[in-house]
Design an enzyme around this catalytic site. Sequence first.
Site: not given
Ligand code: BES
Ligand code: MN
Ligand code: MN
Length: 454
Positions: A88, A119, A152, A179
Amino acid sequence: MSTFQTYVEENQDRFLDELFDLLRIPSVSTDSKFADDVRRTADFVKERLLEAKVDKAEVVETDGYPIVYAEKMVDPSKPTVLVYGHYDVQPADPYELWKSPPFEPEIRDGKIYARGACDDKGQMYMHVKALETMLANDALPCNVKFMIEGEEEVGSNHLAGFVKDNREKLQADVVLISDTGIIDNENPSITVGLRGLSYMEVEVAGPRVDLHSGMFGGTVANPINVLCQMIASLHDEQGRITIPGFYDKVVELSQEERAEINRAPQDDEKYKQELGVQKLTGEDGYTTLERIGIRPTLDVNGIWGGYISEGAKTVLPSKAYAKISMRLVPNQHPDEIDELFTKHFESIAPETVQVKVSPHHGGEPAVVPTDSPAIEAAKQAFQDAWGKEPFLTREGGSIPIVSLFQKELGIDSLLMGFGLDEDAIHSPNESYGVFNFLKGIETISLFYQHFAKA
Ligand code: BES
Ligand code: MN
Ligand code: MN
């Protein structure tokens, strides 16, 4: 040149074509108008896994979007790698800021531009192609399982259930995830820490209805003014968060650990220039890398209320709203932080207004051991493919399922992502370097070779 590098080079056009087909499907999980597309993406991933010659692949339904599960078992006595990724993506808004449409991928200056390019479709797909690469070269030394989810970006709501229901099936020696990012293409790195997340929405209510700001301004509290004052008070002069108890569980790192983190190259001048800011800010006494990797933060993600359309309307709004997120570090717990925030926010509300605080999805921070067989194998893979020893870094983003895997399966994750800061994930014009995509496939394939020997 390694066999893997040759194979990737010979097949790169097809690899990119396949990735482009994946990027064309707008799998935005937060917006129900894309529901059919999200489901179609799960089927697409399953088909590509079957073509890469897994033994079996299935689209497992949940109460939300499905999870794609697949496996290729070579020998039960060999180590097992569980690949996690997500199919997603974030919404592409605001569309008008994209130079090329977000779901019509295009390569410019060696970079693939599309929502999800980095991403996580581009990064997740490297694993499918690494499997193909190893099998085509008769060099798959481990068992592989794939668990690719479609929720995710909206909090992985149904993954915990799937993991708990399938503990046996998911048994593995390491969870392999791409990721995250590297420092830059001259300085590869492996991520060994991620922040957690607590995400709140607040409502500040004043008068029953919107009022004339001339007739009532000055006598009735303006909820937007009040909300701004409340938000401003959440940080002190030193850039610390003022919520009582907020830092109580924060693990303070030793001088040695901090020195290790600061060994990674970080050029604040270049950083400012790239971001278009004059000066950096943050908690006093910490470097940029520490502020991102080991310190908790609080940010307003959105704030609204009153009149925001064209022209001017003189109005004293009835209500004001904000979305406020906090990035957490070990050993802060999102539920506890939600509670501390709620209590504090309610306590600082003046009598002139009424506040409502409600939590959105959050996630726990995670750190992984820096001396595991997986990290050692990954270091060797980087040495082979990049000619350099990777740095070990802590990143500021969140992948809540890393702690879920630690708790439910007892397995640590290897965070071997290849994104760059400039890839603009979640932003307009998201991109992923063709170099990073291809080099990632090679590095992942080499990781398996070293991990099998460990
Ligand atoms: N891939 C990201 C997380 C990430 C980004 C880790 C850059 C390290 C460096 C992941 O898809 C993401 O966006 N996570 C969200 C949190 C989630 C609970 C929606 C975030 O970090 O805001
Ligand atoms: Mn991600
Ligand atoms: Mn993300």
